[in-house]
Design an enzyme around this catalytic site. Structure first.
Site, PDB file in Angstrom:
ATOM      1  CG  HIS A  98      -1.694  -1.215   1.440  1.00 45.88           C
ATOM      2  ND1 HIS A  98      -2.581  -1.695   0.514  1.00 45.88           N
ATOM      3  CD2 HIS A  98      -1.728  -2.086   2.487  1.00 45.88           C
ATOM      4  CE1 HIS A  98      -3.134  -2.802   0.963  1.00 45.88           C
ATOM      5  NE2 HIS A  98      -2.634  -3.060   2.162  1.00 45.88           N
ATOM      6  CD  GLU A 115      -2.868  -3.443   6.006  1.00 48.52           C
ATOM      7  OE1 GLU A 115      -3.856  -2.942   5.443  1.00 48.52           O
ATOM      8  OE2 GLU A 115      -2.285  -4.452   5.569  1.00 48.52           O
ATOM      9  NE  ARG A 193      -5.359  -8.197  -6.599  1.00 50.57           N
ATOM     10  CZ  ARG A 193      -6.238  -7.612  -7.404  1.00 50.57           C
ATOM     11  NH1 ARG A 193      -5.857  -7.178  -8.583  1.00 50.57           N
ATOM     12  NH2 ARG A 193      -7.487  -7.461  -7.018  1.00 50.57           N
TER      13      ARG A 193
END
Length: 322
Positions: A98, A115, A193
């Site tokens: 990310h 996160e 990805r």
């Protein structure tokens, strides 16, 4: 002002399973059910209030009418800053990364994505990917993807129930099969990805990779050895509390209740309760309503300024604030 119980948005990504339905009571039609976005105002998946005077409104709609519910730290002119999920990794997730806030806001018109994972459950032998085992270059990665040898460059970490992983933006990562996590993250849906095991989606197509963007944002140095740090547990009559993660975006603690506890929701920030095990009820001095019941899998939003709160029951909760 009321404590709001939320109904999640669901995602049917191909690596998902059935445990969120079977074990966490998620009444959603998706098959598989990979993720439930429990507390979200993100346009890609918004949670809905199911109780009280705000019933059937999205949390985003409520907060637009009542920005003061966010609290002083967020400010009335800012958006809800976090997103809380359950993730059921029945199969390996893609190897992904990310971007940080600066890159994401320029290129995606969204926040970046830092996160935290709390491992709710993990099958024996389950593992995840966290960063690189040694320094790499874009050429290394491109050749490894072509040759099917990417995994030898990645750091594989065994996991167990109760583990906590902080995953800052730029860290290459991927959950492995057999893991359920609660994820607390920035409010963002930007994922690049790097590798997807050449899988085919329900339309018979390989899911696209975003390799060029990924190499612009990823940390290609060797990642530190990941191990579980000893956490300090504070014991009180009726409960114990431990801080799991504190970063610039959120603070999350685990609460294990045997009888109950009291805490305050000040004007500085909203708080979110996510029930991992058990059941109970919560009430607040600043909210004009009966106690709100909760059980395993439920998520509650407590507006800033809710005041002194009391929880009764026997449960394991994650409590998050900004």
């Amino acid at each position: 002002m009321e404590i709001m119980k939320l109904f999640p948005a669901g995602k049917d990504y191909l690596w998902g399973g059935t445990r969120l339905k079977e074990e966490f009571g998620k009444n959603l039609s998706y098959d598989p059910l990979a993720e439930t976005w429990e507390c979200s105002v993100h346009p890609d998946g918004q949670s809905v209030v199911v109780n009280g005077k705000y019933a059937d409104q999205t949390l985003a709609e409520v907060l637009k009418k009542h920005p003061e519910y966010l609290g002083d730290k967020v400010g009335e002119d800012k958006e809800f800053p976090i997103l809380i999920k359950f993730i059921d990794a029945c199969r390996d997730l893609s190897v992904q990364v990310h971007p940080n806030d600066e890159y994401a806001r320029i290129h995606e018109n969204q926040n970046g994505k830092t996160e935290m994972w709390y491992v709710v459950d993990a099958e024996e032998g389950a593992s995840l990917i966290y960063g690189f085992a040694h320094p790499v270059t874009p050429e290394h990665l491109q050749n490894a993807i072509k040759n099917g040898t990417l995994m030898k460059h990645l750091q594989k970490v065994p996991v167990k129930k109760g583990d906590v992983y902080y995953v800052p933006a730029g860290t290459v990562h991927g959950l492995g099969a057999g893991i359920i996590v609660a994820e607390i993250q920035e409010s963002s849906n930007v994922t690049y990805r790097v590798y997807d095991y050449d899988r085919i989606d329900k339309n018979g197509q390989k899911r696209p990779l975003q390799f060029e963007k990924a190499i612009e944002v990823m940390d290609m140095d060797a990642s530190p050895v990941v191990h579980q740090k000893q956490r300090t547990i504070h014991y009180y009559p009726g409960c114990s509390r431990e801080l799991l993660c504190r970063c610039e975006y959120f603070e999350t603690e685990r609460i294990q209740m045997t009888k109950g506890m009291a805490f305050s929701v000040l004007n500085s920030s909203f708080q979110v309760l996510l029930c991992l095990e058990g059941e109970g009820e919560v009430e607040s001095s600043g909210c004009d309503q009966k106690p709100v019941r909760f059980a395993k899998g439920d998520c509650l939003f407590l507006p800033a300024g809710a005041g002194r709160c009391h929880i009764l029951g026997e449960a394991v909760l994650l409590k998050t604030r900004c």
